[in-house]
Motif scaffolding. Structure first.
Motif, PDB file in Angstrom:
ATOM      1  N   PRO A 184       0.814  -1.224   0.000  1.00  0.00           N
ATOM      2  CA  PRO A 184       0.000   0.000   0.000  1.00  0.00           C
ATOM      3  C   PRO A 184       0.842   1.266   0.000  1.00  0.00           C
ATOM      4  N   ILE A 185       0.370   2.255  -0.734  1.00  0.00           N
ATOM      5  CA  ILE A 185       0.894   3.619  -0.661  1.00  0.00           C
ATOM      6  C   ILE A 185      -0.242   4.488  -0.148  1.00  0.00           C
ATOM      7  N   ARG A 186      -0.077   5.024   1.036  1.00  0.00           N
ATOM      8  CA  ARG A 186      -1.121   5.854   1.625  1.00  0.00           C
ATOM      9  C   ARG A 186      -0.670   7.309   1.606  1.00  0.00           C
ATOM     10  N   ILE A 187      -1.459   8.140   0.930  1.00  0.00           N
ATOM     11  CA  ILE A 187      -1.170   9.560   0.812  1.00  0.00           C
ATOM     12  C   ILE A 187      -2.220  10.316   1.612  1.00  0.00           C
ATOM     13  N   GLY A 188      -1.801  11.323   2.358  1.00  0.00           N
ATOM     14  CA  GLY A 188      -2.768  12.106   3.114  1.00  0.00           C
ATOM     15  C   GLY A 188      -2.179  13.431   3.555  1.00  0.00           C
ATOM     16  N   THR A 189      -2.909  14.082   4.441  1.00  0.00           N
ATOM     17  CA  THR A 189      -2.505  15.393   4.935  1.00  0.00           C
ATOM     18  C   THR A 189      -2.465  15.389   6.455  1.00  0.00           C
ATOM     19  N   ALA A 190      -1.791  16.375   6.998  1.00  0.00           N
ATOM     20  CA  ALA A 190      -1.801  16.587   8.443  1.00  0.00           C
ATOM     21  C   ALA A 190      -3.118  17.281   8.785  1.00  0.00           C
ATOM     22  N   GLY A 191      -4.007  16.569   9.453  1.00  0.00           N
ATOM     23  CA  GLY A 191      -5.342  17.089   9.696  1.00  0.00           C
ATOM     24  C   GLY A 191      -6.239  16.851   8.499  1.00  0.00           C
ATOM     25  N   TRP A 192      -7.513  17.245   8.629  1.00  0.00           N
ATOM     26  CA  TRP A 192      -8.452  16.950   7.544  1.00  0.00           C
ATOM     27  C   TRP A 192      -9.345  18.125   7.188  1.00  0.00           C
ATOM     28  N   SER A 193      -8.834  19.335   7.317  1.00  0.00           N
ATOM     29  CA  SER A 193      -9.582  20.475   6.805  1.00  0.00           C
ATOM     30  C   SER A 193      -9.505  20.458   5.273  1.00  0.00           C
ATOM     31  N   ILE A 194     -10.560  20.915   4.621  1.00  0.00           N
ATOM     32  CA  ILE A 194     -10.613  20.935   3.165  1.00  0.00           C
ATOM     33  C   ILE A 194     -10.711  22.393   2.716  1.00  0.00           C
ATOM     34  N   PRO A 195      -9.631  22.965   2.181  1.00  0.00           N
ATOM     35  CA  PRO A 195      -9.692  24.358   1.739  1.00  0.00           C
ATOM     36  C   PRO A 195     -10.619  24.517   0.536  1.00  0.00           C
ATOM     37  N   LYS A 196     -11.160  25.711   0.351  1.00  0.00           N
ATOM     38  CA  LYS A 196     -12.125  25.947  -0.716  1.00  0.00           C
ATOM     39  C   LYS A 196     -11.565  25.588  -2.084  1.00  0.00           C
ATOM     40  N   MET A 197     -10.283  25.863  -2.304  1.00  0.00           N
ATOM     41  CA  MET A 197      -9.720  25.607  -3.628  1.00  0.00           C
ATOM     42  C   MET A 197      -9.653  24.108  -3.937  1.00  0.00           C
ATOM     43  N   SER A 198      -9.641  23.264  -2.903  1.00  0.00           N
ATOM     44  CA  SER A 198      -9.589  21.813  -3.110  1.00  0.00           C
ATOM     45  C   SER A 198     -10.964  21.167  -3.047  1.00  0.00           C
ATOM     46  N   ALA A 199     -11.980  21.915  -2.621  1.00  0.00           N
ATOM     47  CA  ALA A 199     -13.290  21.331  -2.336  1.00  0.00           C
ATOM     48  C   ALA A 199     -13.896  20.537  -3.491  1.00  0.00           C
ATOM     49  N   PRO A 200     -13.756  20.970  -4.765  1.00  0.00           N
ATOM     50  CA  PRO A 200     -14.386  20.202  -5.844  1.00  0.00           C
ATOM     51  C   PRO A 200     -13.907  18.752  -5.957  1.00  0.00           C
ATOM     52  N   ALA A 201     -12.738  18.443  -5.414  1.00  0.00           N
ATOM     53  CA  ALA A 201     -12.221  17.079  -5.495  1.00  0.00           C
ATOM     54  C   ALA A 201     -12.818  16.158  -4.447  1.00  0.00           C
ATOM     55  N   PHE A 202     -13.586  16.702  -3.505  1.00  0.00           N
ATOM     56  CA  PHE A 202     -14.147  15.932  -2.406  1.00  0.00           C
ATOM     57  C   PHE A 202     -15.670  15.892  -2.504  1.00  0.00           C
ATOM     58  N   PRO A 203     -16.306  14.843  -1.966  1.00  0.00           N
ATOM     59  CA  PRO A 203     -17.766  14.834  -1.917  1.00  0.00           C
ATOM     60  C   PRO A 203     -18.286  16.058  -1.177  1.00  0.00           C
ATOM     61  N   ALA A 204     -19.501  16.464  -1.524  1.00  0.00           N
ATOM     62  CA  ALA A 204     -20.045  17.688  -0.940  1.00  0.00           C
ATOM     63  C   ALA A 204     -20.666  17.475   0.422  1.00  0.00           C
ATOM     64  N   ASP A 205     -21.077  16.245   0.722  1.00  0.00           N
ATOM     65  CA  ASP A 205     -21.807  16.006   1.964  1.00  0.00           C
ATOM     66  C   ASP A 205     -20.924  15.348   3.007  1.00  0.00           C
ATOM     67  N   GLY A 206     -21.291  15.558   4.281  1.00  0.00           N
ATOM     68  CA  GLY A 206     -20.560  14.945   5.383  1.00  0.00           C
ATOM     69  C   GLY A 206     -19.624  15.916   6.069  1.00  0.00           C
ATOM     70  N   THR A 207     -19.018  15.462   7.163  1.00  0.00           N
ATOM     71  CA  THR A 207     -18.018  16.261   7.864  1.00  0.00           C
ATOM     72  C   THR A 207     -16.739  16.316   7.036  1.00  0.00           C
ATOM     73  N   HIS A 208     -15.822  17.191   7.436  1.00  0.00           N
ATOM     74  CA  HIS A 208     -14.533  17.256   6.739  1.00  0.00           C
ATOM     75  C   HIS A 208     -13.835  15.896   6.766  1.00  0.00           C
TER      76      HIS A 208
END
Length: 246
Positions: A6-30
């Protein structure tokens, strides 16, 4: 090129900035939205303050079965106690974070830049940790004395992988070391730490390196250049490069 592990890619924390929002589902918590797109996140807030057991349990329940949390050791243990006399604090922390259950990925031990390698202190702490925690452990030392054969051999003995950090605070810190059962990158942003986005050529080379390493072991890569909101975009761009090569 395909990865065998496995290669697991992620970020420190899980806030979703507005500029990245289109890549994520719209519903649910961050967190729920992040976990549908990425395979992991790194909990850095545990470094600064404790979380209730029910908070850890709620986070685990908010994510799919194959999602994982890397968890940062509290600074009360690593920076204030400096790994000494931390038995009670370690017990309490592991009991709380242990509510993640099978979502608990690597435990990250980041050390202060002033903490020199002391064989006796390191041996006592990692033996204590290993008596209480059997999961993956990664260590991010930032003093030059940790980048020696003696320090590396001690990390290997306790199954502790040494983080590859960028920018490297001292020579050798940019390459992984210690136990070779996994590889863990922490990318803090360069040239301006925590703020700079990574250039496309850097992400190209990173994707190739991650695939090379994943032929032999699991690989984790965390973008911590969160101050100007570049971490999510860099993580997504690296994931796209990996898909294009596999």
């Amino acid at each position: 090129m395909a990865a065998d592990h496995p290669i697991r890619i992620g970020t420190a924390g899980w806030s979703i900035p507005k500029m990245s929002a289109p890549a994520f589902p719209a519903d649910g918590t961050h967190l729920e939205r992040t976990a549908r797109v990425m395979a992991m996140t790194e909990v850095n807030s545990s470094f600064y303050r404790p979380h209730k057991p029910e908070t850890w349990a709620r986070w685990a329940a908010s994510t799919p079965p194959d999602f994982r949390f890397a968890v940062k050791l509290p600074k009360a243990i690593s920076h204030e106690a400096r790994l000494v006399g931390a038995d009670a604090a370690l017990e309490r922390f592991l009991a709380e974070a242990g509510m993640l259950g099978d979502r608990f990925g690597p435990l990250l031990v980041q050390l202060p830049p002033s903490l020199r390698f002391d064989r006796s202190v390191a041996e006592d702490f990692f033996a204590l940790l290993r008596a209480r925690f059997d999961g993956d452990v990664v260590c991010e030392p930032r003093h030059a004395s940790w980048f020696t054969d003696e320090a590396d051999s001690q990390l290997v003995a306790h199954r502790v992988a040494r983080v590859a950090a960028d920018p490297a605070p001292v020579p050798g810190a940019g390459e992984p070391g210690g136990w070779d059962g996994l590889r863990y990158w922490r990318l803090h942003g360069s040239p301006v730490i925590y703020r700079s986005a990574y250039e496309p050529a850097v992400l190209d080379a990173l994707a190739e390196r991650l695939l090379e390493e994943a032929a032999r072991r699991p690989v984790w890569c965390v973008f911590d250049n969160t101050a100007d909101f570049h971490a999510a975009d860099d993580a997504l761009a690296t994931m796209a490069r990996l898909r294009g090569r596999s």
